[in-house]
Scaffold this motif. Structure first.
Motif, PDB file in Angstrom:
ATOM      1  N   MET A  20       0.836  -1.212   0.000  1.00 16.10           N
ATOM      2  CA  MET A  20       0.000   0.000   0.000  1.00 16.10           C
ATOM      3  C   MET A  20       0.865   1.255   0.000  1.00 16.10           C
ATOM      4  SD  MET A  20      -2.947  -0.792   2.818  1.00 16.10           S
ATOM      5  CE  MET A  20      -4.233   0.300   2.228  1.00 16.10           C
ATOM      6  N   THR A  21       0.365   2.262  -0.674  1.00 16.79           N
ATOM      7  CA  THR A  21       1.014   3.565  -0.584  1.00 16.79           C
ATOM      8  C   THR A  21       0.519   4.242   0.696  1.00 16.79           C
ATOM      9  OG1 THR A  21      -0.757   4.748  -1.739  1.00 16.79           O
ATOM     10  CG2 THR A  21       1.012   3.799  -3.107  1.00 16.79           C
ATOM     11  N   PRO A  22       1.248   5.246   1.185  1.00 20.30           N
ATOM     12  CA  PRO A  22       0.757   5.975   2.362  1.00 20.30           C
ATOM     13  C   PRO A  22      -0.634   6.572   2.139  1.00 20.30           C
ATOM     14  CG  PRO A  22       3.059   6.467   2.015  1.00 20.30           C
ATOM     15  CD  PRO A  22       2.601   5.663   0.817  1.00 20.30           C
ATOM     16  N   ARG A  23      -0.903   7.045   0.947  1.00 23.79           N
ATOM     17  CA  ARG A  23      -2.225   7.615   0.645  1.00 23.79           C
ATOM     18  C   ARG A  23      -3.306   6.546   0.724  1.00 23.79           C
ATOM     19  NH1 ARG A  23      -2.595  11.580  -4.226  1.00 23.79           N
ATOM     20  NH2 ARG A  23      -1.716  12.882  -2.609  1.00 23.79           N
ATOM     21  N   GLU A  24      -3.035   5.353   0.215  1.00 18.15           N
ATOM     22  CA  GLU A  24      -4.005   4.259   0.297  1.00 18.15           C
ATOM     23  C   GLU A  24      -4.253   3.847   1.742  1.00 18.15           C
ATOM     24  OE1 GLU A  24      -3.141   1.930  -3.919  1.00 18.15           O
ATOM     25  OE2 GLU A  24      -1.867   1.530  -2.174  1.00 18.15           O
ATOM     26  N   PHE A  25      -3.176   3.771   2.524  1.00 21.99           N
ATOM     27  CA  PHE A  25      -3.328   3.407   3.934  1.00 21.99           C
ATOM     28  C   PHE A  25      -4.152   4.457   4.669  1.00 21.99           C
ATOM     29  CE2 PHE A  25      -2.198   3.210   8.387  1.00 21.99           C
ATOM     30  CZ  PHE A  25      -2.310   1.850   8.641  1.00 21.99           C
ATOM     31  N   ASP A  26      -3.882   5.724   4.399  1.00 23.05           N
ATOM     32  CA  ASP A  26      -4.629   6.809   5.032  1.00 23.05           C
ATOM     33  C   ASP A  26      -6.117   6.717   4.697  1.00 23.05           C
ATOM     34  OD1 ASP A  26      -4.704   9.426   6.488  1.00 23.05           O
ATOM     35  OD2 ASP A  26      -5.325  10.163   4.505  1.00 23.05           O
ATOM     36  N   ALA A  27      -6.429   6.471   3.425  1.00 19.21           N
ATOM     37  CA  ALA A  27      -7.831   6.363   3.014  1.00 19.21           C
ATOM     38  C   ALA A  27      -8.506   5.165   3.678  1.00 19.21           C
ATOM     39  CB  ALA A  27      -7.933   6.252   1.497  1.00 19.21           C
ATOM     40  N   ALA A  28      -7.798   4.032   3.747  1.00 22.80           N
ATOM     41  CA  ALA A  28      -8.369   2.843   4.386  1.00 22.80           C
ATOM     42  C   ALA A  28      -8.600   3.084   5.876  1.00 22.80           C
ATOM     43  CB  ALA A  28      -7.443   1.643   4.183  1.00 22.80           C
ATOM     44  N   ALA A  29      -7.634   3.724   6.531  1.00 23.99           N
ATOM     45  CA  ALA A  29      -7.767   4.004   7.966  1.00 23.99           C
ATOM     46  C   ALA A  29      -8.917   4.968   8.228  1.00 23.99           C
ATOM     47  CB  ALA A  29      -6.463   4.568   8.519  1.00 23.99           C
ATOM     48  N   LYS A  30      -9.006   6.031   7.439  1.00 27.98           N
ATOM     49  CA  LYS A  30     -10.098   6.992   7.617  1.00 27.98           C
ATOM     50  C   LYS A  30     -11.444   6.338   7.351  1.00 27.98           C
ATOM     51  CE  LYS A  30      -7.580  11.240   6.809  1.00 27.98           C
ATOM     52  NZ  LYS A  30      -7.293  12.328   5.866  1.00 27.98           N
ATOM     53  N   GLY A  31     -11.507   5.480   6.350  1.00 23.87           N
ATOM     54  CA  GLY A  31     -12.755   4.777   6.066  1.00 23.87           C
ATOM     55  C   GLY A  31     -13.152   3.862   7.209  1.00 23.87           C
ATOM     56  N   ARG A  32     -12.184   3.157   7.760  1.00 23.31           N
ATOM     57  CA  ARG A  32     -12.454   2.245   8.885  1.00 23.31           C
ATOM     58  C   ARG A  32     -12.917   2.993  10.122  1.00 23.31           C
ATOM     59  NH1 ARG A  32     -14.173  -0.979  12.022  1.00 23.31           N
ATOM     60  NH2 ARG A  32     -13.039  -2.695  12.929  1.00 23.31           N
ATOM     61  N   LEU A  33     -12.338   4.174  10.336  1.00 22.27           N
ATOM     62  CA  LEU A  33     -12.666   4.964  11.527  1.00 22.27           C
ATOM     63  C   LEU A  33     -13.837   5.923  11.310  1.00 22.27           C
ATOM     64  CD1 LEU A  33      -9.017   5.775  12.634  1.00 22.27           C
ATOM     65  CD2 LEU A  33     -10.565   4.077  13.625  1.00 22.27           C
ATOM     66  N   GLY A  34     -14.370   5.965  10.091  1.00 22.97           N
ATOM     67  CA  GLY A  34     -15.491   6.849   9.790  1.00 22.97           C
ATOM     68  C   GLY A  34     -15.126   8.317   9.785  1.00 22.97           C
ATOM     69  N   LEU A  35     -13.928   8.627   9.318  1.00 29.82           N
ATOM     70  CA  LEU A  35     -13.456  10.010   9.350  1.00 29.82           C
ATOM     71  C   LEU A  35     -13.576  10.739   8.016  1.00 29.82           C
ATOM     72  CD1 LEU A  35     -10.239   9.482  11.500  1.00 29.82           C
ATOM     73  CD2 LEU A  35     -12.489  10.276  12.233  1.00 29.82           C
ATOM     74  N   PHE A  36     -14.323  10.195   7.068  1.00 32.61           N
ATOM     75  CA  PHE A  36     -14.500  10.875   5.791  1.00 32.61           C
ATOM     76  C   PHE A  36     -15.695  11.812   5.890  1.00 32.61           C
ATOM     77  CE2 PHE A  36     -12.037   7.498   3.549  1.00 32.61           C
ATOM     78  CZ  PHE A  36     -11.121   8.359   2.976  1.00 32.61           C
ATOM     79  N   ASN A  37     -15.436  13.083   6.026  1.00 28.95           N
ATOM     80  CA  ASN A  37     -16.515  14.074   6.081  1.00 28.95           C
ATOM     81  C   ASN A  37     -16.884  14.576   4.698  1.00 28.95           C
ATOM     82  OD1 ASN A  37     -16.568  13.921   8.865  1.00 28.95           O
ATOM     83  ND2 ASN A  37     -15.035  15.508   9.107  1.00 28.95           N
ATOM     84  N   ASP A  38     -15.977  14.410   3.744  1.00 27.93           N
ATOM     85  CA  ASP A  38     -16.214  14.944   2.410  1.00 27.93           C
ATOM     86  C   ASP A  38     -16.797  13.925   1.447  1.00 27.93           C
ATOM     87  OD1 ASP A  38     -13.952  13.399   2.331  1.00 27.93           O
ATOM     88  OD2 ASP A  38     -12.856  14.722   0.987  1.00 27.93           O
TER      89      ASP A  38
END
Length: 60
Positions: A20-38
């Motif tokens: 995974m790239t850092p960007r992919e990991f960040d997106a997966a982590a935010k998705g798992r934690l429900g942190l996507f406000n946009d």
């Protein structure tokens, strides 16, 4: 800590985690934690555009 989260909370296998790239990991982590406000729901026009761009291939 990141590896523990990736393998444990995200359920990634070692190969998935390490490729995974850092960007992919960040997106997966935010998705798992429900942190996507946009994030917006995909509407019918958006789905149709994706289906046209990436059509399903017939199984062979």
């Amino acid at each position: 800590m990141l590896m523990r989260f990736g393998l444990g909370a995200l359920g990634l296998g070692p190969r998935e985690f390490w490729t995974m790239t850092p960007r992919e990991f960040d997106a997966a982590a935010k998705g798992r934690l429900g942190l996507f406000n946009d994030a917006r729901a995909l509407d019918r026009a958006g789905l149709a555009a994706l289906n046209e761009k990436f059509p399903d291939r017939a199984a062979s």
